[in-house]
Design an enzyme around this catalytic site. Structure first.
Site, PDB file in Angstrom:
ATOM      1  N   CYS A  69     -20.496 -64.324  56.701  1.00 40.10           N
ATOM      2  CA  CYS A  69     -19.243 -64.345  56.168  1.00 40.10           C
ATOM      3  C   CYS A  69     -18.990 -64.981  55.032  1.00 40.10           C
ATOM      4  O   CYS A  69     -18.013 -64.831  54.250  1.00 40.10           O
ATOM      5  CB  CYS A  69     -18.490 -64.863  57.543  1.00 40.10           C
ATOM      6  SG  CYS A  69     -18.884 -66.557  57.988  1.00 40.10           S
ATOM      7  N   HIS A 109     -17.161 -70.042  60.173  1.00 39.85           N
ATOM      8  CA  HIS A 109     -16.686 -68.918  59.931  1.00 39.85           C
ATOM      9  C   HIS A 109     -15.635 -69.046  58.363  1.00 39.85           C
ATOM     10  O   HIS A 109     -14.784 -69.740  58.652  1.00 39.85           O
ATOM     11  CB  HIS A 109     -15.803 -68.078  60.897  1.00 39.85           C
ATOM     12  CG  HIS A 109     -15.269 -66.658  60.507  1.00 39.85           C
ATOM     13  ND1 HIS A 109     -16.449 -65.587  60.234  1.00 39.85           N
ATOM     14  CD2 HIS A 109     -14.105 -66.271  60.294  1.00 39.85           C
ATOM     15  CE1 HIS A 109     -15.665 -64.906  59.874  1.00 39.85           C
ATOM     16  NE2 HIS A 109     -14.363 -64.966  59.673  1.00 39.85           N
ATOM     17  N   ASP A 124     -10.421 -60.349  55.907  1.00 39.75           N
ATOM     18  CA  ASP A 124     -11.727 -60.747  56.335  1.00 39.75           C
ATOM     19  C   ASP A 124     -12.692 -59.337  56.289  1.00 39.75           C
ATOM     20  O   ASP A 124     -12.616 -58.451  57.005  1.00 39.75           O
ATOM     21  CB  ASP A 124     -11.564 -61.203  57.976  1.00 39.75           C
ATOM     22  CG  ASP A 124     -12.998 -62.055  58.295  1.00 39.75           C
ATOM     23  OD1 ASP A 124     -13.956 -61.858  57.611  1.00 39.75           O
ATOM     24  OD2 ASP A 124     -12.982 -62.724  59.219  1.00 39.75           O
TER      25      ASP A 124
END
Length: 264
Positions: A69, A109, A124
């Site tokens: 991520c 994250h 995202d």
């Protein structure tokens, strides 16, 4: 800052000279989700480098690898920034369904917060197969894309003031908690993500420092490679094949166009 604009467009197959508007973001996110695999191979092989504009560009664009991520959203952040968007990176804490608790790795994250016409949106492209293929407003409104339904609700927790929720097509009957995030903790320098990488590499509770995981979305679902299996989801139908040490690298090249990897 490294210029990633043209190279990123080529990497995801987007026209080189077409202006990027807010209305184009779903297309950008859709192409990115198919082109850039979510994968932890550099961690397992000990090939991680410091997170920087240059290293992200080399790994994801020039070497045609993927990342986790904090790499995938960081390269997308740089691309959006260079196309005139007002964006920042934010930190989140993933919720573990099996443990029914927040991850013990805490704020590992990374996602993107976008400001557009007086509103805030979550973007995202680094949450495995749980990707909202469009901006998600921070209003509680549900958005719909090819792979499911997504929303962000305002709710205070020890880890922030918002919670991202997911209901994947074919997989979830009810809403699932994705992660909590804090809009007040904003990151504008990708080097600040290095602490996430270090925790992900070394923390005993990290899900990404033990076994290989490579996944990306496809036009009909998703495909996931582990050390023992290759799983394709095609319009809700699961097709699973065993993978051995001998066939892992072949599958990595065939399905993800990655030629360097690790299998533990």
């Amino acid at each position: 800052m490294v210029n990633v604009n043209l190279a990123f467009r080529r990497r995801i197959g987007f026209p080189e000279h077409e202006p990027i508007t807010f209305a184009k973001l779903p297309d950008i996110l859709y192409r990115t989700a198919q082109a850039l695999p979510f994968e932890n191979l550099s961690i397992l092989s000990g090939r991680t480098k410091e997170i920087s504009d240059q290293n992200l560009t080399q790994k994801i664009i020039q070497q045609k690898e993927g990342g986790l991520c904090y790499e995938l959203n960081a390269i997308l952040y740089l691309f959006l920034l260079q196309n005139g968007f007002k964006v920042v990176l934010i930190c989140g804490v993933v919720y573990s369904e099996p443990e029914q608790d927040w991850s013990r790795t805490e704020r590992t994250h990374a996602a993107i917060l976008l400001f557009h016409q007086g509103k805030e949106y979550l973007l995202d492209t680094g949450f495995g197969g749980n990707l909202p293929l469009m901006p998600v407003p921070l209003t509680g409104e549900t958005v719909f894309s090819d792979n499911g339904e997504f929303k962000v609700k305002q709710e205070n927790s020890p880890y922030g003031n918002y919670i991202f929720e997911v209901k994947l097509k074919y997989k979830h009957e009810h809403w699932k908690t994705g992660y909590a995030f804090d809009t007040k903790h904003q990151i504008t320098n990708v080097s600040d993500l290095n602490s996430m990488q270090e925790t992900t590499k070394h923390h005993p509770a990290s899900a990404f420092n033990k076994k290989p995981l490579v996944t990306r979305l496809t036009s009909q679902g998703s495909i996931t490679l582990t050390g023992s299996s290759l799983t394709e989801w095609v319009k809700g139908i699961e097709i699973k094949k065993p993978i051995t040490e001998d066939t892992f690298q072949e599958a990595l090249k065939t399905y993800f166009n990655i030629e360097t990897g690790a299998q533990n």
